[in-house]
Motif scaffolding. Structure first.
Motif, PDB file in Angstrom:
ATOM      1  N   VAL A 166       0.733  -1.115   0.073  1.00 17.58           N
ATOM      2  CA  VAL A 166      -0.293   0.180  -0.186  1.00 17.58           C
ATOM      3  C   VAL A 166       1.010   1.107   0.440  1.00 17.58           C
ATOM      4  O   VAL A 166       1.777   1.572   0.344  1.00 17.58           O
ATOM      5  CB  VAL A 166      -1.606   0.036   1.491  1.00 17.58           C
ATOM      6  N   SER A 167       0.824   1.622  -1.161  1.00 16.72           N
ATOM      7  CA  SER A 167       1.861   3.590  -0.896  1.00 16.72           C
ATOM      8  C   SER A 167       0.973   4.172   0.050  1.00 16.72           C
ATOM      9  O   SER A 167      -0.008   4.457   0.560  1.00 16.72           O
ATOM     10  CB  SER A 167       0.760   3.891  -2.634  1.00 16.72           C
ATOM     11  N   GLU A 168       2.232   4.972   0.584  1.00 16.74           N
ATOM     12  CA  GLU A 168       1.945   5.966   1.764  1.00 16.74           C
ATOM     13  C   GLU A 168       0.591   6.990   1.927  1.00 16.74           C
ATOM     14  O   GLU A 168       0.622   7.786   0.500  1.00 16.74           O
ATOM     15  CB  GLU A 168       2.391   6.804   1.918  1.00 16.74           C
ATOM     16  N   PRO A 169      -0.514   6.991   2.244  1.00 11.56           N
ATOM     17  CA  PRO A 169      -1.597   7.954   1.724  1.00 11.56           C
ATOM     18  C   PRO A 169      -1.333   8.946   1.905  1.00 11.56           C
ATOM     19  O   PRO A 169      -0.360   9.506   2.775  1.00 11.56           O
ATOM     20  CB  PRO A 169      -2.636   7.879   3.343  1.00 11.56           C
ATOM     21  N   LYS A 170      -1.816  10.197   1.252  1.00 11.72           N
ATOM     22  CA  LYS A 170      -1.548  12.113   1.538  1.00 11.72           C
ATOM     23  C   LYS A 170      -2.985  12.206   2.021  1.00 11.72           C
ATOM     24  O   LYS A 170      -3.571  12.099   1.982  1.00 11.72           O
ATOM     25  CB  LYS A 170      -1.271  12.041  -0.480  1.00 11.72           C
ATOM     26  N   ILE A 171      -2.001  13.230   2.234  1.00  9.35           N
ATOM     27  CA  ILE A 171      -2.702  13.744   4.004  1.00  9.35           C
ATOM     28  C   ILE A 171      -3.112  15.161   3.361  1.00  9.35           C
ATOM     29  O   ILE A 171      -2.404  15.610   2.765  1.00  9.35           O
ATOM     30  CB  ILE A 171      -1.961  14.254   5.207  1.00  9.35           C
ATOM     31  N   ILE A 172      -4.891  15.451   3.774  1.00 10.08           N
ATOM     32  CA  ILE A 172      -5.044  16.571   2.973  1.00 10.08           C
ATOM     33  C   ILE A 172      -5.170  17.535   4.656  1.00 10.08           C
ATOM     34  O   ILE A 172      -5.886  16.290   5.730  1.00 10.08           O
ATOM     35  CB  ILE A 172      -6.649  16.523   2.727  1.00 10.08           C
ATOM     36  N   LEU A 173      -5.113  18.813   5.105  1.00  9.97           N
ATOM     37  CA  LEU A 173      -6.027  19.690   5.467  1.00  9.97           C
ATOM     38  C   LEU A 173      -6.789  20.607   5.376  1.00  9.97           C
ATOM     39  O   LEU A 173      -6.960  20.978   4.775  1.00  9.97           O
ATOM     40  CB  LEU A 173      -4.382  19.973   6.655  1.00  9.97           C
ATOM     41  N   THR A 174      -7.491  19.855   6.139  1.00 14.54           N
ATOM     42  CA  THR A 174      -9.296  20.753   6.097  1.00 14.54           C
ATOM     43  C   THR A 174      -8.912  22.362   6.755  1.00 14.54           C
ATOM     44  O   THR A 174      -7.607  22.694   7.537  1.00 14.54           O
ATOM     45  CB  THR A 174     -10.336  20.418   7.623  1.00 14.54           C
ATOM     46  N   GLU A 175      -9.855  23.322   5.869  1.00 15.89           N
ATOM     47  CA  GLU A 175      -9.188  24.499   6.707  1.00 15.89           C
ATOM     48  C   GLU A 175     -10.321  25.232   7.915  1.00 15.89           C
ATOM     49  O   GLU A 175     -10.518  25.922   7.764  1.00 15.89           O
ATOM     50  CB  GLU A 175      -9.827  25.368   5.927  1.00 15.89           C
ATOM     51  N   ASP A 176      -9.399  24.872   8.353  1.00 13.07           N
ATOM     52  CA  ASP A 176     -10.381  24.822  10.398  1.00 13.07           C
ATOM     53  C   ASP A 176      -8.774  26.000  10.622  1.00 13.07           C
ATOM     54  O   ASP A 176      -7.909  25.748  10.507  1.00 13.07           O
ATOM     55  CB  ASP A 176      -9.652  23.771  11.159  1.00 13.07           C
ATOM     56  N   VAL A 177      -9.728  26.897  11.530  1.00 13.10           N
ATOM     57  CA  VAL A 177      -8.235  27.694  12.198  1.00 13.10           C
ATOM     58  C   VAL A 177      -7.393  27.229  12.937  1.00 13.10           C
ATOM     59  O   VAL A 177      -6.205  27.297  13.440  1.00 13.10           O
ATOM     60  CB  VAL A 177      -9.260  28.903  13.165  1.00 13.10           C
ATOM     61  N   ILE A 178      -7.887  25.723  14.165  1.00 12.63           N
ATOM     62  CA  ILE A 178      -6.940  25.021  14.686  1.00 12.63           C
ATOM     63  C   ILE A 178      -6.187  24.070  13.789  1.00 12.63           C
ATOM     64  O   ILE A 178      -6.405  22.863  12.662  1.00 12.63           O
ATOM     65  CB  ILE A 178      -7.794  24.103  15.939  1.00 12.63           C
ATOM     66  N   LYS A 179      -4.826  24.128  13.768  1.00  9.13           N
ATOM     67  CA  LYS A 179      -3.718  23.168  12.941  1.00  9.13           C
ATOM     68  C   LYS A 179      -3.281  22.397  13.430  1.00  9.13           C
ATOM     69  O   LYS A 179      -3.126  22.407  15.086  1.00  9.13           O
ATOM     70  CB  LYS A 179      -2.713  24.412  12.380  1.00  9.13           C
ATOM     71  N   PRO A 180      -3.293  20.873  13.242  1.00  4.26           N
ATOM     72  CA  PRO A 180      -2.758  19.489  14.246  1.00  4.26           C
ATOM     73  C   PRO A 180      -1.565  20.268  14.588  1.00  4.26           C
ATOM     74  O   PRO A 180      -0.580  20.222  13.940  1.00  4.26           O
ATOM     75  CB  PRO A 180      -3.592  18.460  13.695  1.00  4.26           C
ATOM     76  N   GLU A 181      -1.060  18.805  15.125  1.00  2.30           N
ATOM     77  CA  GLU A 181       0.695  18.904  15.607  1.00  2.30           C
ATOM     78  C   GLU A 181       1.198  18.312  14.632  1.00  2.30           C
ATOM     79  O   GLU A 181       0.189  17.423  13.922  1.00  2.30           O
ATOM     80  CB  GLU A 181       0.586  18.545  17.142  1.00  2.30           C
ATOM     81  N   ASN A 182       2.574  18.127  14.875  1.00  2.00           N
ATOM     82  CA  ASN A 182       2.929  16.475  13.164  1.00  2.00           C
ATOM     83  C   ASN A 182       2.267  15.469  14.236  1.00  2.00           C
ATOM     84  O   ASN A 182       2.186  14.641  13.473  1.00  2.00           O
ATOM     85  CB  ASN A 182       4.615  17.276  13.583  1.00  2.00           C
ATOM     86  N   ILE A 183       2.810  15.558  15.033  1.00  2.00           N
ATOM     87  CA  ILE A 183       2.317  14.328  15.647  1.00  2.00           C
ATOM     88  C   ILE A 183       0.759  13.760  15.493  1.00  2.00           C
ATOM     89  O   ILE A 183       0.342  12.272  14.487  1.00  2.00           O
ATOM     90  CB  ILE A 183       2.364  14.333  16.780  1.00  2.00           C
ATOM     91  N   THR A 184       0.026  14.437  15.533  1.00  2.00           N
ATOM     92  CA  THR A 184      -1.475  14.392  14.823  1.00  2.00           C
ATOM     93  C   THR A 184      -1.196  14.240  13.590  1.00  2.00           C
ATOM     94  O   THR A 184      -1.932  12.887  12.963  1.00  2.00           O
ATOM     95  CB  THR A 184      -2.281  15.461  15.396  1.00  2.00           C
ATOM     96  N   ILE A 185      -0.265  14.924  12.618  1.00  2.00           N
ATOM     97  CA  ILE A 185      -1.070  14.909  11.331  1.00  2.00           C
ATOM     98  C   ILE A 185       0.146  13.330  10.543  1.00  2.00           C
ATOM     99  O   ILE A 185       0.076  12.363   9.623  1.00  2.00           O
ATOM    100  CB  ILE A 185       0.278  15.408  10.767  1.00  2.00           C
ATOM    101  N   ASN A 186       1.192  12.669  11.315  1.00  2.00           N
ATOM    102  CA  ASN A 186       1.837  11.745  11.396  1.00  2.00           C
ATOM    103  C   ASN A 186       0.451  10.565  11.678  1.00  2.00           C
ATOM    104  O   ASN A 186       1.277   8.866  11.089  1.00  2.00           O
ATOM    105  CB  ASN A 186       3.160  11.500  12.244  1.00  2.00           C
ATOM    106  N   TYR A 187       0.204  10.399  12.751  1.00  2.00           N
ATOM    107  CA  TYR A 187      -0.766   9.214  13.355  1.00  2.00           C
ATOM    108  C   TYR A 187      -2.062   9.495  11.658  1.00  2.00           C
ATOM    109  O   TYR A 187      -1.648   8.131  12.146  1.00  2.00           O
ATOM    110  CB  TYR A 187      -1.034   9.911  14.298  1.00  2.00           C
TER     111      TYR A 187
END
Length: 300
Positions: free
Chosen positions: A33-54
């Motif tokens: 399985v190829s590594e999924p591409k991450i898409i961030l929603t346009e929210d005011v609150i931005k996730p920390e890197n650990i959340t993105i990686n998770y």
């Protein structure tokens, strides 16, 4: 001593052992399985890197997960990880909790829920002796964790499926009669072989859902010929060490170089031949305290 919980990978095949002169390691990749591409929603609150990686790695463990998307929920002030397939259909939506991130940071995976169910797939072939050893192994893990980790035997659709198998042409016995010396020599031997193989077969995210264990005895004894000792007893001390070793593999524990550990690649350090009187004294291994602590951390 190194931690023995597994480092997260795509698919991990875990090989149990005992007795063997050297470790046999088999690896298998069932699906790429190829590594999924991450898409961030346009929210005011931005996730920390650990959340993105998770979220990225979580969807990588979901069958068909090709794309990962983080969605912020303002009412609960939490992020959700959404996994999409190649056609952009949503296949899984999971709220990310602080506990999820804590386990992820320590590289832990876990069974979905308690009790973990198990089924002996061919109990008649296993025989009474090995069946009792299997039950004792599950009981010992429960006792070691004060029943924080629990198991339940079921008759179908189990989390852990156990199967008894037998290896042929492994046991040899020769008798040498030396009339001149008035001595009879008996030679017995057991070939080096794996006593068990455990495999985690189904993940969902970082959650273990299915596993299987093969327990290997010797052909030509009680279970297969109807005579003699159990094919699971010959060359062992009769402890459920092999069974506990294989069950712990399904939790993600890997082999350790420490011969005192239940996760040493030779689950039972015994000779290949039938044991002499007294050879088994002090041979019963307890579950390592480090392993117990890890189980309590994950499931407590």
């Amino acid at each position: 001593m190194k931690k023995v919980m597994m480092i997260i990978g795509l698919i991990i095949l875990l090989c149990g052992c005992a007795p063997a002169t050297k470790e046999t390691v088999t690896s298998k990749i069932n699906e790429t399985v190829s590594e999924p591409k991450i898409i961030l929603t346009e929210d005011v609150i931005k996730p920390e890197n650990i959340t993105i990686n998770y979220c990225t790695e979580f969807c990588n463990f979901v069958r068909g997960g090709e794309q990962a998307k983080l969605q912020y929920n303002q009412s609960s002030e939490t992020f959700s990880c959404q996994c999409f397939d190649y056609s952009k259909e949503l296949i899984l939506n999971k709220e990310i909790t602080a506990r999820d991130l804590e386990l992820y940071e320590k590289k832990k995976v876990k069974w979905e829920k308690m009790p973990i169910t198990y089924q002996i797939m061919n109990q008649d072939d296993c025989g009474d002796y090995e069946t009792r050893k299997i039950h004792r192994a599950f009981e010992r893990i429960q006792e070691a964790t004060d029943k924080v980790v629990q198991f339940k035997e079921v008759i179908e659709d189990a989390n852990i499926e156990l199967t008894c198998k037998y290896i042929k042409d492994c046991y040899t016995k020769k008798i040498d009669i030396r009339k001149e010396e008035g001595i009879v020599y008996e030679y017995e031997g057991i070939c080096p072989h794996e006593a068990g193989v455990a495999q985690i077969t189904h993940y969902e995210g970082f959650t273990i859902k299915k596993a299987k264990i093969d327990l290997i005895g010797l052909d030509g004894f009680a279970e297969t010929s109807g005579t003699g000792a159990s094919g699971f007893y010959i060359g062992s001390c009769g402890h459920p060490s092999v069974e506990i070793h294989e069950i712990l593999h399904t939790f993600g524990f890997q082999h350790t170089p420490n011969p005192e550990s239940i996760m040493y690649y030779q689950a039972e350090l015994v000779p290949y031949t039938i044991l002499q009187e007294g050879a088994c004294i002090g041979s019963d291994k307890k579950i390592d305290q480090e392993i117990v602590d890890d189980l309590l951390f994950v499931y407590g």
